[in-house]
Design a protein around this motif. Structure first.
Motif, PDB file in Angstrom:
ATOM      1  N   UNK A  53       3.477  25.279  -2.586  1.00 23.26           N
ATOM      2  CA  UNK A  53       2.908  24.351  -3.550  1.00 23.26           C
ATOM      3  C   UNK A  53       3.799  23.148  -3.782  1.00 23.26           C
ATOM      4  N   UNK A  54       5.112  23.362  -3.786  1.00 20.90           N
ATOM      5  CA  UNK A  54       6.032  22.251  -3.989  1.00 20.90           C
ATOM      6  C   UNK A  54       5.912  21.200  -2.904  1.00 20.90           C
ATOM      7  N   UNK A  55       5.801  21.643  -1.654  1.00 21.74           N
ATOM      8  CA  UNK A  55       5.655  20.702  -0.543  1.00 21.74           C
ATOM      9  C   UNK A  55       4.275  20.053  -0.565  1.00 21.74           C
ATOM     10  N   UNK A  56       3.261  20.848  -0.811  1.00 18.27           N
ATOM     11  CA  UNK A  56       1.889  20.312  -0.800  1.00 18.27           C
ATOM     12  C   UNK A  56       1.705  19.248  -1.875  1.00 18.27           C
ATOM     13  N   UNK A  57       2.272  19.461  -3.042  1.00 21.39           N
ATOM     14  CA  UNK A  57       2.143  18.472  -4.109  1.00 21.39           C
ATOM     15  C   UNK A  57       2.698  17.120  -3.675  1.00 21.39           C
ATOM     16  N   UNK A  58       3.833  17.143  -2.971  1.00 18.92           N
ATOM     17  CA  UNK A  58       4.421  15.883  -2.514  1.00 18.92           C
ATOM     18  C   UNK A  58       3.620  15.281  -1.368  1.00 18.92           C
ATOM     19  N   UNK A  59       3.083  16.127  -0.477  1.00 22.33           N
ATOM     20  CA  UNK A  59       2.227  15.614   0.604  1.00 22.33           C
ATOM     21  C   UNK A  59       1.043  14.834   0.029  1.00 22.33           C
ATOM     22  N   UNK A  60       0.406  15.415  -0.978  1.00 21.45           N
ATOM     23  CA  UNK A  60      -0.768  14.791  -1.587  1.00 21.45           C
ATOM     24  C   UNK A  60      -0.365  13.503  -2.305  1.00 21.45           C
ATOM     25  N   UNK A  61       0.751  13.551  -3.030  1.00 20.19           N
ATOM     26  CA  UNK A  61       1.205  12.380  -3.768  1.00 20.19           C
ATOM     27  C   UNK A  61       1.522  11.229  -2.821  1.00 20.19           C
ATOM     28  N   UNK A  62       2.215  11.527  -1.735  1.00 21.23           N
ATOM     29  CA  UNK A  62       2.591  10.489  -0.767  1.00 21.23           C
ATOM     30  C   UNK A  62       1.347   9.882  -0.128  1.00 21.23           C
ATOM     31  N   UNK A  63       0.391  10.728   0.247  1.00 20.28           N
ATOM     32  CA  UNK A  63      -0.847  10.224   0.857  1.00 20.28           C
ATOM     33  C   UNK A  63      -1.597   9.315  -0.118  1.00 20.28           C
ATOM     34  N   UNK A  64      -1.637   9.703  -1.392  1.00 25.84           N
ATOM     35  CA  UNK A  64      -2.332   8.885  -2.396  1.00 25.84           C
ATOM     36  C   UNK A  64      -1.638   7.555  -2.586  1.00 25.84           C
ATOM     37  N   UNK A  65      -0.314   7.563  -2.647  1.00 26.16           N
ATOM     38  CA  UNK A  65       0.429   6.312  -2.844  1.00 26.16           C
ATOM     39  C   UNK A  65       0.293   5.386  -1.637  1.00 26.16           C
ATOM     40  N   UNK A  66       0.323   5.953  -0.452  1.00 29.46           N
ATOM     41  CA  UNK A  66       0.162   5.129   0.754  1.00 29.46           C
ATOM     42  C   UNK A  66      -1.207   4.473   0.773  1.00 29.46           C
ATOM     43  N   UNK A  67      -2.224   5.211   0.369  1.00 28.10           N
ATOM     44  CA  UNK A  67      -3.581   4.651   0.339  1.00 28.10           C
ATOM     45  C   UNK A  67      -3.689   3.540  -0.693  1.00 28.10           C
ATOM     46  N   UNK A  68      -3.125   3.758  -1.862  1.00 29.51           N
ATOM     47  CA  UNK A  68      -3.192   2.753  -2.927  1.00 29.51           C
ATOM     48  C   UNK A  68      -2.368   1.520  -2.574  1.00 29.51           C
ATOM     49  N   UNK A  69      -1.243   1.715  -1.894  1.00 30.21           N
ATOM     50  CA  UNK A  69      -0.413   0.576  -1.490  1.00 30.21           C
ATOM     51  C   UNK A  69      -1.174  -0.336  -0.540  1.00 30.21           C
ATOM     52  N   UNK A  70      -2.022   0.267   0.293  1.00 28.82           N
ATOM     53  CA  UNK A  70      -2.800  -0.523   1.242  1.00 28.82           C
ATOM     54  C   UNK A  70      -3.855  -1.389   0.588  1.00 28.82           C
ATOM     55  N   UNK A  71      -4.223  -1.066  -0.657  1.00 28.79           N
ATOM     56  CA  UNK A  71      -5.252  -1.833  -1.375  1.00 28.79           C
ATOM     57  C   UNK A  71      -4.657  -2.792  -2.404  1.00 28.79           C
ATOM     58  N   UNK A  72      -3.376  -2.609  -2.709  1.00 30.68           N
ATOM     59  CA  UNK A  72      -2.759  -3.374  -3.792  1.00 30.68           C
ATOM     60  C   UNK A  72      -2.269  -4.739  -3.309  1.00 30.68           C
ATOM     61  N   UNK A  73      -2.117  -5.697  -4.234  1.00 38.91           N
ATOM     62  CA  UNK A  73      -1.491  -6.977  -3.890  1.00 38.91           C
ATOM     63  C   UNK A  73      -0.092  -6.755  -3.335  1.00 38.91           C
TER      64      UNK A  73
END
Length: 344
Positions: free
Chosen positions: A88-108
């Motif tokens: 769970x510790x690793x999976x939580x970070x995998x999900x967080x990183x994927x979400x941040x990478x996706x949001x970074x691609x849409x942000x200014x």
């Protein structure tokens, strides 16, 4: 997500103890077989699949706890908690990183730079947690857990309350079938979820909503566990519960993000000018705060959406009498003598 295998050798009309042993042995083997996939860090779904398998296993142990002796239960839980926690510790970070990478691609661009630095923080945390996971699911450690479980399963015994009920009916230990156990467990899981549903009327209280999410997950796993005993008729119920679990799960994820970002903004603002001077540069500090604020607004908006979805689905369940429909389905294939024993 890896689908749970059909449990070979499971007889729903056989005694509950026999079914418990078959199920737990199967679920443990499923989890351990996914070790290599989990250690392939090039594909983050490997960790996810093994984590889900560990959840199914732990959920089954919890479901069966009402039927077996406490000391047997403690032995069965041994070792599995650490494995599930590391996954769970690793999976939580995998999900967080994927979400941040996706949001970074849409942000200014200016905000994207700040999000990338936040992502780097999560990557460093993930590297640390992967080290913990390597130890938790080392081949020799999993082998010891399997050996301990096989010994424990050989010695597992029905709890006294069920032995007494069997004795009262004069039918022996095999009086309570595995299907009867499924009916009891699913009913209890539904009642638990139903009692926690008032959390939907207090949208800003995160803990009750989190508890409701966990209850939905347990109900879904219980239905999937006993699906073989009722066949395809249980599939629609599992799908509806999965939808509710998804909404509550996404809502919970937003709550975690909001708490993390809020603490970050509060911490980085708490030092005033001294905090700004100690940072790499004023510009980096400013971009980090802009990124955190941007993300906080995003997840606050997403939380509202997921809460509305959960509330709307619960309203639909009330109109369609979900609990009544589920109870009616569970009455199919009822064993009359076992029913009498369970109600004594």
């Amino acid at each position: 997500m890896a689908k749970a295998n059909e449990i070979v050798g499971l007889d729903c009309e056989a005694d509950v103890l026999r079914g418990i042993k078959v199920v737990l042995a199967t679920r443990l083997a499923e989890m351990c077989m996914l070790r290599a996939n989990a250690l392939n860090f090039e594909d983050i779904e490997g960790v996810h699949d093994m984590r889900v398998a560990s959840r199914r296993l732990r959920s089954a142990v919890g479901d069966f706890s009402v039927f077996v002796r406490r000391r047997d239960l403690r032995r069965l839980k041994k070792g599995i908690r650490d494995v599930a926690g590391a996954l769970g510790g690793v999976r939580d970070e995998d999900v967080a990183i994927a979400a941040l990478e996706k949001l970074a691609g849409k942000a200014p661009a200016e905000i994207a730079d700040g999000i990338e630095r936040l992502t780097d923080e999560r990557r460093r945390t993930r590297d640390e947690r992967r080290g913990i996971l390597l130890n938790a699911i080392a081949e020799d450690r999993l082998a010891r857990i399997q050996q301990q479980w096989h010994v424990a399963l050989d010695e597992v015994t029905l709890a006294a309350r069920w032995r007494e009920k069997s004795d009262q009916t004069g039918a022996g230990f095999d009086h309570l079938t595995f299907r009867d156990a499924g009916r009891i467990i699913i009913t209890e899981r539904w009642n638990e979820l139903d009692s926690l549903s008032t959390a939907l009327y207090r949208p800003h209280e995160t803990i009750p909503l989190h508890e409701m999410r966990i209850a939905a997950k347990k109900l879904r796993y219980a239905i999937e566990l006993f699906a073989q005993c009722w066949g395809d008729a249980m599939i629609p119920f599992a799908k509806e519960i999965a939808s509710m679990q998804s909404s509550l799960g996404e809502l919970h994820d937003c709550d975690v993000w909001i708490e993390w970002l809020g603490e970050m903004l509060d911490w980085r603002n708490g030092g005033g000018e001294n905090s700004r001077v100690s940072s790499p540069s004023h510009e980096v500090y400013r971009q980090n705060r802009m990124a955190a604020g941007y993300l906080l607004r995003h997840f606050a908006g997403e939380r509202t959406k997921h809460f509305r979805d959960a509330l709307a689905q619960w309203g639909e369940w009330e109109v369609s009498n979900f609990g009544t429909r589920l109870a009616a389905q569970l009455e199919q294939h009822r064993s009359a003598p076992a029913n009498a024993a369970a109600n004594q």
